[in-house]
Design a protein around this motif. Structure first.
Motif, PDB file in Angstrom:
ATOM      1  N   ILE A  55       0.834  -1.199   0.000  1.00 48.66           N
ATOM      2  CA  ILE A  55       0.000   0.000   0.000  1.00 48.66           C
ATOM      3  C   ILE A  55       0.868   1.249   0.000  1.00 48.66           C
ATOM      4  CG2 ILE A  55      -1.817   1.271   1.180  1.00 48.66           C
ATOM      5  CD1 ILE A  55      -2.655  -1.457   0.018  1.00 48.66           C
ATOM      6  N   PHE A  56       0.804   1.940  -1.122  1.00 48.09           N
ATOM      7  CA  PHE A  56       1.449   3.253  -1.236  1.00 48.09           C
ATOM      8  C   PHE A  56       0.361   4.315  -1.149  1.00 48.09           C
ATOM      9  CE2 PHE A  56       2.096   6.739  -4.293  1.00 48.09           C
ATOM     10  CZ  PHE A  56       3.078   7.423  -3.587  1.00 48.09           C
ATOM     11  N   HIS A  57       0.557   5.308  -0.295  1.00 46.45           N
ATOM     12  CA  HIS A  57      -0.400   6.417  -0.181  1.00 46.45           C
ATOM     13  C   HIS A  57       0.218   7.665  -0.782  1.00 46.45           C
ATOM     14  CE1 HIS A  57      -3.552   8.984   0.962  1.00 46.45           C
ATOM     15  NE2 HIS A  57      -3.028   9.458   2.080  1.00 46.45           N
ATOM     16  N   ASP A  58      -0.451   8.181  -1.789  1.00 51.85           N
ATOM     17  CA  ASP A  58       0.050   9.326  -2.537  1.00 51.85           C
ATOM     18  C   ASP A  58      -0.153  10.613  -1.753  1.00 51.85           C
ATOM     19  OD1 ASP A  58       1.008  10.884  -4.620  1.00 51.85           O
ATOM     20  OD2 ASP A  58      -0.935  10.987  -5.637  1.00 51.85           O
ATOM     21  N   LYS A  78       7.223   7.629  -7.517  1.00 55.29           N
ATOM     22  CA  LYS A  78       6.040   6.940  -7.001  1.00 55.29           C
ATOM     23  C   LYS A  78       5.593   5.837  -7.956  1.00 55.29           C
ATOM     24  CE  LYS A  78       4.313  10.991  -4.478  1.00 55.29           C
ATOM     25  NZ  LYS A  78       3.293  12.055  -4.432  1.00 55.29           N
ATOM     26  N   ASP A  79       5.597   6.159  -9.234  1.00 53.34           N
ATOM     27  CA  ASP A  79       5.211   5.182 -10.245  1.00 53.34           C
ATOM     28  C   ASP A  79       6.174   3.999 -10.257  1.00 53.34           C
ATOM     29  OD1 ASP A  79       3.452   4.502 -12.450  1.00 53.34           O
ATOM     30  OD2 ASP A  79       5.140   4.910 -13.782  1.00 53.34           O
ATOM     31  N   MET A  80       7.453   4.297 -10.094  1.00 50.90           N
ATOM     32  CA  MET A  80       8.468   3.237 -10.060  1.00 50.90           C
ATOM     33  C   MET A  80       8.240   2.303  -8.875  1.00 50.90           C
ATOM     34  SD  MET A  80      11.226   2.054 -11.555  1.00 50.90           S
ATOM     35  CE  MET A  80      12.745   1.123 -11.251  1.00 50.90           C
ATOM     36  N   VAL A  81       7.894   2.874  -7.734  1.00 52.46           N
ATOM     37  CA  VAL A  81       7.625   2.046  -6.554  1.00 52.46           C
ATOM     38  C   VAL A  81       6.483   1.084  -6.835  1.00 52.46           C
ATOM     39  CG1 VAL A  81       6.684   2.093  -4.215  1.00 52.46           C
ATOM     40  CG2 VAL A  81       8.533   3.643  -4.821  1.00 52.46           C
ATOM     41  N   CYS A  82       5.364   1.612  -7.311  1.00 51.14           N
ATOM     42  CA  CYS A  82       4.189   0.764  -7.527  1.00 51.14           C
ATOM     43  C   CYS A  82       4.410  -0.234  -8.648  1.00 51.14           C
ATOM     44  CB  CYS A  82       2.969   1.642  -7.817  1.00 51.14           C
ATOM     45  SG  CYS A  82       2.462   2.646  -6.403  1.00 51.14           S
ATOM     46  N   MET A 161       1.006   5.287 -14.136  1.00 50.37           N
ATOM     47  CA  MET A 161      -0.119   4.357 -14.161  1.00 50.37           C
ATOM     48  C   MET A 161      -0.823   4.403 -12.810  1.00 50.37           C
ATOM     49  SD  MET A 161      -0.298   0.358 -15.318  1.00 50.37           S
ATOM     50  CE  MET A 161       0.977  -0.184 -14.176  1.00 50.37           C
ATOM     51  N   ALA A 162      -2.043   4.937 -12.819  1.00 48.60           N
ATOM     52  CA  ALA A 162      -2.769   5.133 -11.560  1.00 48.60           C
ATOM     53  C   ALA A 162      -4.261   5.090 -11.832  1.00 48.60           C
ATOM     54  CB  ALA A 162      -2.364   6.472 -10.929  1.00 48.60           C
TER      55      ALA A 162
END
Length: 996
Positions: A55-58, A78-82, A161-162
């Motif tokens: 779970i990543f919270h933006d 952030k995109d790289m993490v997800c 991508m979100a």
């Protein structure tokens, strides 16, 4: 002479439609449109359903302008993490969000009002018109929505991508209701209080500011030394003497109420006398001496810290007019003692002759914060304008006066500098505080100004919106205490189920303070990089109580009913009605028209006042975890988050507000890990500035280079530190990209028509085994880089493997086999089998970085996957065979190969030979690893031959052998140039036989 045959059509050259020229700016939008069309994000969620969650919270960016390069880096990370977590097979959703309330947007709308010459509505207080305020808020909402839509499209263009169709916005009604509900948790537990403390205040925007809303700039201020006459003291020598204070904020002198000393500081009282002031026989000098500032100080005694006496003397001497070159300040000690001896001493204000407030005695108070770093060692106390001042004076029963109004001017009824006097202006105004300004002029006339100069350079807080200087101003505000034991027990927030039943009340099990809880949560959190722990910890450890209130209109209201005595209503039923109304109508539900309905039959509306302040926007964003992670709108999410990721400035912003809010309402942090990145600087290391013309616009970069180039840059720099970008840097990144692209192009061409499997590892040549062992090693390192969020290492390892291990080594050696070995040759098949493994691994490794290019590569090889709605981004981490090899042996061989290439290069440069295939090489026998024949060495070095010698160095001569007309190798078996070697003759013969 017989004409030699052209064998070019018999060579198996790579074939692919994948272009060398990327054309990313033209190609990427079409790829992004296809992702939208097939619902790629939704497909990924479906494919990962039921898997282990990440779970990543933006953290919500602010909706008030185009994406800048800092946004681009932040969202790429952030995109790289997800993407990497999804690649590992986890369920890692990405719900984006925006911060929509607050002063920056309100300020922009006010600018539009000013341009249209429209009157700004009264935003708070008794003159407030709810209709006007609602219309103003509607304009703020429209402004924020416009920029949400703009930024959303820009971030899509960047390849993020979100869940773009379902983001969270703090201005959504459901969000505002949860924000109110979280506030009610604090209120019902008694963890809010209304008090008067000095806070950072913007006279331009007329509101309190949080630390995260200010930036520090170097300025030049006026510094003054002011004498306060001592009228009472247990030390006889000090009665009639003058205590000297030093300040860089002259505007605070009109609200002075005490003087502070350091109990352990050594002080001295010195009498002033003058040297070299004789005017005998010089009438002009005598006339001047009558005006000499030294004259009015003669025989007076001044009290300062002993350690700062010389600096004090220099400042006073400097203040003497240039017309008195012979006037020298002399000092004679009258008393010496410790600060603790000054207890009971009382002075009077320099403007005591005005009476009233200024006639009151100014006591000496002990202050542990008093140092001898600068000034005089005595500090004037203005509880209206300093935190230390406020706390010390409060301890001794001295209250603030609230002399300065919202716009930074003294009250009309203020005895000194108030009223309609033409000198009445904002206290922060520089002319007002200059040596010639009204404060210094009045002090000089009163005989209390010992020195004044406008040359003091220091750092000072400014509003990062208006860029105007802020002041510390004591005003009534709403606070969350940091050091008071937080309220305990169960309390009902009355949150409707429609908002999300998971938002449960927190039951405190202890009497810890918010500071203690937050510090424990910091200790329990993983920080990347680790230095973030100390940064956030030091800020929380030293921060004052949290100021929640703002005096504006565009934000979530502080939904409290206050009694005349200042206490507020704590009724769960009332709170439930308020939360339900906000959920239905949004922030506009909080208005006088609903007052009676909110209070219900149990309370008389006449007994309460509705608070008109709004919440600090950091409280809004600090509560997003409650709605986004705990609510029902995004069931794929859960609380707490595995990771928060933002720039290092958010240690004092979103990280801290989220930490404090969650610790106050839930007892712990809403995150397990915090990842921070530095700031993007210009290529010369300077801060980017439009005025300097050194900004880099990511939108223009995408139009020139493509989004994948920005992404590759962002993931190649050490983002944990401040980093750089510029034209030359981007050109270097583009070159790095071309090498990666060309590798994929080579793989696609070499694998044209390939159908095969790995087979028996025992039959694979040793070179292939070695490459597979390198791939296995790379795989492990990339996995670890994902765990460590070490993305620049991830990208560097990938590039180095492609460039050094593959292109410059493996591909270079095996191109002869690929081009010239027979279609069924075991060595060629082994090579292509390994290429296939490399392709499937590399395209997955590259997919989170080069999102558009990896898709293009995948769809080029597997177009049918695209027709079925497939994508490289639905794949999981590659399955790489765990193959071992004697890497030490191969390291030794590659070092020798480098020596051979260096020895060949001068002959090629001098055109003695045209390629390494013409070189006969002798290498030191001791440098050759075991297990390689001379023929194998020639193949690995791509030379005509290799022999072993007893010398230390590598020698090269041009071969006399002839060149094969097909493979171009120079071999003894080729009779003359153009004839075929044995291998090529066999392959061509088989091809001719098939053709016949």
């Amino acid at each position: 002479m017989t004409e030699k045959r052209d064998y070019r059509d018999t060579v198996f050259l790579p074939k692919t439609d994948f272009p060398m020229k990327a054309g990313l700016p033209q190609k990427e939008p079409g790829i992004a449109a296809r992702w939208q069309e097939i619902g790629l994000y939704e497909k990924l969620r479906e494919s990962r359903a039921g898997r282990e969650k990440f779970i990543f919270h933006d953290g919500p960016p602010y909706a008030n302008g185009d994406m800048h390069i800092g946004h681009a880096l932040n969202h790429t990370l952030k995109d790289m993490v997800c993407r990497t977590q999804n690649l590992l097979g986890k369920d890692a959703p990405y719900v984006p969000g925006w911060d929509c309330h607050g002063l920056p947007i309100e300020w922009k709308v006010e600018e539009q009002y000013r341009k249209q010459k429209k009157a700004k509505p009264v935003l708070s207080g008794s003159g407030r018109n709810e209709g006007d305020v609602k219309a103003f808020r509607d304009e703020c909402r429209a402004y924020a929505q416009h920029w949400v839509d703009v930024q959303r499209e820009q971030l899509k263009r960047l390849g993020i991508m979100a869940d773009w169709d379902n983001p969270y916005l703090t201005m959504q009604k459901e969000s505002e209701a949860v924000i109110v509900a979280e506030l009610m948790k604090l209120a019902e537990a008694g963890n809010l209080y209304r008090g008067s403390k000095p806070v950072m205040w913007s006279p331009v925007e007329e509101t309190a500011l949080a630390e995260a809303e200010v930036e520090y700039e170097d300025i030049t201020s006026t510094q003054i030394d002011v004498a306060f006459e001592i009228v009472e003291s247990p030390i006889d020598e000090l009665v009639g003497a003058h205590a000297v204070i030093w300040t860089t904020t002259p505007w605070t002198i009109p609200v002075n109420q005490a003087l502070a000393y350091g109990p352990e500081v050594e002080y001295v009282a010195v009498k002033v006398w003058s040297v070299g002031t004789s005017s005998v026989g010089n009438e002009n000098l005598a006339a001047k001496q009558d005006r000499n500032p030294l004259n009015q100080w003669m025989a007076k005694t001044f009290l300062v810290a002993e350690q700062l006496l010389d600096a004090f003397r220099r400042r006073v001497q400097k203040s003497v007019e240039d017309g008195f070159p012979h006037s020298t300040l002399g000092l004679k000690e009258q008393w010496r003692g410790k600060g603790s001896d000054l207890a009971g001493t009382v002075a009077r204000h320099p403007m005591h002759h005005l009476g009233g407030f200024y006639a009151k005695p100014r006591p000496f108070l002990p202050g542990d914060f008093v140092t001898t770093d600068s000034g005089t060692g005595l500090v004037h106390m203005a509880p209206d304008h300093g935190e230390d001042d406020f706390e010390l004076c409060k301890e001794h029963g001295i209250e603030p006066q609230f002399a300065v109004m919202n716009d930074g001017r003294y009250r009309d009824d203020w005895l000194w500098l108030g009223g309609s006097d033409e000198r009445r202006r904002s206290v922060i105004n520089k002319p007002f505080n200059s040596p010639e300004g009204p404060i210094c002029s009045d002090l000089r006339e009163a005989g209390a100004l010992l020195s004044a100069s406008d040359d003091y350079q220091h750092s000072y807080p400014h509003s990062w919106r208006s860029k105007a200087k802020v002041i510390f101003r004591c005003t009534p505000q709403w606070f969350v205490p940091m050091d008071k034991p937080l309220g305990t027990g169960d309390f009902d927030t009355g949150v409707p189920d429609a908002i999300g039943g998971a938002i449960a009340p927190f039951v405190s099990q202890d009497h810890s303070t918010l500071r203690q809880r937050a510090m424990q949560a910091i200790a329990d959190t993983r920080f990347v990089p680790e230095k973030g722990r100390n940064r956030l910890g030091s800020m929380v450890e030293g921060r004052p109580d949290w100021v929640l209130s703002r005096q504006r209109a565009w934000g979530v209201p502080i939904t409290l009913f206050v009694r005349p005595d200042g206490s507020y209503l704590q009724d769960p039923a009332v709170n439930a009605r308020v939360v339900a109304a906000v959920h239905e109508e949004g922030m506009d539900a909080w208005n006088e028209g609903n007052k009676a309905a909110f209070l219900g039959p149990d309370h008389d509306a006449g007994d309460f006042e509705m608070v008109t302040d709004i919440l600090d926007v950091w409280f809004d964003s600090g509560t997003t975890h409650a709605w986004v992670l705990e609510g029902d709108r995004w069931p794929e999410l859960q609380w707490p988050a595995d990771l928060y990721l933002e720039g290092s400035d958010q240690h004092r912003g979103w990280f801290q507000s989220s930490l404090l809010e969650s610790c106050a309402t839930r007892g712990c942090a809403p995150f397990d890990q915090i990842l921070t990145h530095g700031f993007t600087m210009a290529s010369d290391g300077r801060k980017m500035s439009k005025s300097l013309g050194n900004t880099v616009d990511p939108i223009k970069v995408m139009e020139t280079y493509g989004a994948d180039i920005i992404r590759l840059w962002a993931l190649s720099v050490d983002f944990t530190e401040d980093h750089r970008i510029g034209d030359e840097i981007l050109k270097g990144v583009a070159d790095q990209y071309r090498k990666l692209r060309n590798t994929f192009r080579y793989l696609l061409g070499a694998l044209d028509g390939f159908v095969g499997d790995f087979g028996d590892t025992a039959e694979i040549p040793e070179l292939e085994v070695y490459i597979l062992s390198l791939l296995s090693d790379l795989d492990g390192k990339l996995r670890q880089a994902v765990v460590d969020y070490d993305f620049n290492t991830y990208t560097r390892l990938l590039s180095e493997f492609v460039n050094e291990d593959l292109s410059a080594f493996y591909f270079d050696i095996r191109k002869d086999s690929l081009y010239c070995d027979g279609p069924d040759d075991s060595r060629r098949n082994a090579y292509r089998t390994v290429l296939d493994l490399l392709f499937h691994a590399l395209v997955r490794y590259a997919a989170p970085v080069l999102v558009f290019t990896a898709e293009e590569v995948w769809q080029t090889r597997y177009p049918e996957d695209g027709e079925q709605g497939g994508s490289v981004h639905l794949l999981e981490w590659p399955s790489v065979p765990k193959v071992g090899a004697d890497t030490a042996k191969w390291d030794k061989l590659r070092a020798l190969r480098e020596d051979v290439n260096e020895a060949i290069e001068p002959l090629r440069r001098d055109k003695v030979i045209r390629s390494s295939l013409e070189a006969e090489v002798t290498v030191p026998a001791s440098a050759v690893p075991d297990g390689f024949s001379d023929e194998q060495l020639a193949e690995l070095f791509i030379t005509a031959s290799v022999t072993r010698g007893q010398g230390d160095g590598v020698t090269v001569t041009k071969t006399n052998d002839h060149k094969c007309g097909r493979c171009w190798r120079l071999l003894p078996e080729v009779a003359e140039d153009g004839d075929l070697c044995g291998r090529c003759e066999s392959v061509v013969g088989a091809m001719d036989e098939v053709a016949a």
